[in-house]
Scaffold this active site. Sequence first.
Site, mmCIF file in Angstrom:
data_model
loop_
_atom_site.group_PDB
_atom_site.id
_atom_site.type_symbol
_atom_site.label_atom_id
_atom_site.label_comp_id
_atom_site.label_asym_id
_atom_site.label_seq_id
_atom_site.Cartn_x
_atom_site.Cartn_y
_atom_site.Cartn_z
ATOM 1 N N GLU A 256 -37.375 -7.993 29.724
ATOM 2 C CA GLU A 256 -36.560 -9.038 30.120
ATOM 3 C C GLU A 256 -35.196 -8.430 30.536
ATOM 4 O OE1 GLU A 256 -38.696 -9.296 27.764
ATOM 5 O OE2 GLU A 256 -39.992 -11.095 28.025
ATOM 6 N N PHE B 189 -44.305 -21.164 17.550
ATOM 7 C CA PHE B 189 -44.856 -19.569 18.016
ATOM 8 C C PHE B 189 -43.793 -19.273 19.085
ATOM 9 C CE2 PHE B 189 -46.882 -16.852 21.011
ATOM 10 C CZ PHE B 189 -46.767 -15.734 19.978
ATOM 11 N N GLN B 190 -43.055 -18.185 19.197
ATOM 12 C CA GLN B 190 -42.105 -17.764 20.175
ATOM 13 C C GLN B 190 -40.904 -18.939 20.242
ATOM 14 O OE1 GLN B 190 -44.427 -16.459 23.646
ATOM 15 N NE2 GLN B 190 -44.278 -14.256 22.736
ATOM 16 N N LYS C 231 -41.617 -26.379 27.545
ATOM 17 C CA LYS C 231 -43.127 -26.454 28.344
ATOM 18 C C LYS C 231 -43.444 -27.751 28.704
ATOM 19 C CE LYS C 231 -47.232 -23.792 28.365
ATOM 20 N NZ LYS C 231 -48.142 -23.037 27.721
ATOM 21 N N MET D 109 -20.143 10.772 25.975
ATOM 22 C CA MET D 109 -18.773 10.004 25.596
ATOM 23 C C MET D 109 -18.619 10.076 24.134
ATOM 24 S SD MET D 109 -16.114 8.926 27.097
ATOM 25 C CE MET D 109 -16.117 8.536 28.868
#
Lengths: 584, 171
Positions: free
Chosen positions: A51, A113-114, A163, A482
Amino acid sequence: MTEMSGADMVVQALVDLGVDTVFGYPGGAVLPIYDALFKHPTIKHILVRHEQAATHAAEGYARSTGKPGVVLVTSGPGATNAVTGITDALLDSIPMVVLTGQVPTTLIGTDAFQECDTVGITRHCTKHNYLVMDPDRLGPILHEAFYIATHGRPGPVVIDIPKNVQVATGTYSIPNRIDHKSYRPQVDPDADAIAQAVAMIAASERPIFYTGGGVINAGPDASAALRQLVELTGAPVTSTLMGLGAFPADDDKWLGMLGMHGTYEANMAMNRADLIIAVGARFDDRVTGRLDAFSPNSKKIHIDIDRSSINKIVPVDLAVVGDAGRALDALIAAWADKGHKARDLGEWWRRLDGWRATRCLDFPEKKEDAAEIMPQRAVKALFDATRGMDPIITTEVGQHQMWAAQHFHFDSPNRWLTSGGLGTMGYGFPAAVGAQIAHPDRLVICIAGEASLQMNIQEMGTVAQYRLPVKIFILNNQWMGMVRQWQELTYESRYSNSYSDSLPDFVKLADAYGWTGLRIDTLGELADGIQTMINTPGPVIVDCRVAQLANCFPMIPSGAAHTDMILQPNDIVGTMDDEAKALV
Amino acid sequence: MKIHTEAGERHVLAVTVDNEAGILAKITGLFSARGYNIESLTVADISADHALSRITIVTSGPPAVIDQIIAQLDRLVPVHSVTDLADGGAHVEREIALVKVAGSGDKRIEALRMADVFRAKVVDTTLSSFIFEITGTSDKVDRFIALMRECGLVEVGRTGVVAIARGSEAV
């Protein structure tokens, strides 16, 4: 009005808002929207492999087109993985709308969940965010979100959609006109401030334009206006990392980038100027160096669309709040109105040319074919080979990024995509994916370091899936260069964890993903290798081995003033005190 | 190496915001994220349709920081207006405290006597305690509470400051 599901409303709103591309990754809490997108005739969904890459790809899409990037991810880990890219977009003022799935409203707050508190987590890394609890609100919120993301100072907006709100039905409505009750950015500059600014410019003996990403965000017309104003006034131009491309690098008024790894002439000019005209730039610490020594004898005009950027770091003499393009247009009009002519800045230009004569970007190198490649040479060769091809260049973050900024030159905006504010390693490759999606026929090259690239290297799969001809050009010095450079400057070369151990064989990796892989080892192979990369259709990864211990100069060490640049490695003396070490 | 901090001055900000979920977190989060001080913060819905809330923030900082706080608040999408009440001339500030004092004998009598001097009201009493309601500036409330510490103070609840500009104009 017919009833439709929340998911259908989301897709309908995207269509109505002119969205053609969505970068995303499916998951449980966003399945209804994915179903609504299934085989969609106009919206193309690009399936990333992580993502974070979706957000950077959306940034690349946005930065190269001027249109907002759109991201679709699921709840929980989908949303948290997107946070880095959202924050990156906030710091670099990139317009982006991120749709996140959420657990059903009935489960919010139960550690489902999630589940994560997406609006809580993203509250301070977005320009604005929403949790939609009612499908009827989806239409108005999506339209408002795009308005907020693209108006005023652009930035990321998150819309968290439970949802059950995606499944439930309601009425889709579009606001006639977004007339936000509290968000009304000032885009038109104040006429008195413009008149004052013009008088200050006309009176200045040592003016300099210091421009930033705001000019790019204001659209190509703003870049054109900048050129016109520079022509009228005869003043030199420098720019931040984010502003590269707004002014052509081959123009004799161009001094190069300023700041920590900017040119000697740009930094000296800022220090000695009697007037700084800052346009869409925000006096970042990488630009100013030591603040109490920053341009001590100048008056300062600051043009910015975000009032909070003005007087945040450096107190200015004249604030102009407004869109950079409109402000530049107004300055041009007022300049003509007053009948001003460009002043004789001959003495100023003699001094500028004196600083230019240090040739601060020169670097030592061996010229024989078997010699190792200096990274600066690799960037210059890439620039020379792609001249006239109008490439889009993205970078990761680190030494290679600064070398690209110094040695790759741009003459138009929206060709240079880099993570400036947040300095996100892993930005460049997915940003190249986004830019290539938006510009299928253009040459898109990610100039990468071997360390940064590995942060989102999984996107090789995305590129293979969509047959994108993205080119990755790795300046492989086998170090987090760097970090190592700072360890040399600050920690007596104790290289704590900065060696790129256990690197993959990038050529074999290319093969594994169905890409073409090339390796360049010596100076003699450089030009041909680059030509092969350009001429090879499809995606190519070039593992260009460069001098391992080269460092990026010139450099203003942390805590130092513009006048205290390190020009070459042998200028480094002594060790750094704690005050300097404590600066980022 | 020592970390330096700059001395500041006290300012009272009146902020009008959309009365929406998360707005308080947005405001307080801005203060904590950018390292600004909050000395007190009050918030309540103030419009007939419950669409707007007014947040009164007492903060302190050098003038440049106060300017930044105002600019940062003002650019938040749900913020309608930000007013520095010190800027617009005179303003009125009030805070309410409920102060519970327990004890008997002389201390109890002394507490009641001082409450009278401070024009604090007795809003609850038992044979061994009082709850006083005191309204005034934060300074006055501070002084009253300091005195009550000597008279058996057991509990304090304070509202934080609300403030409004003097005169006929609205912010």
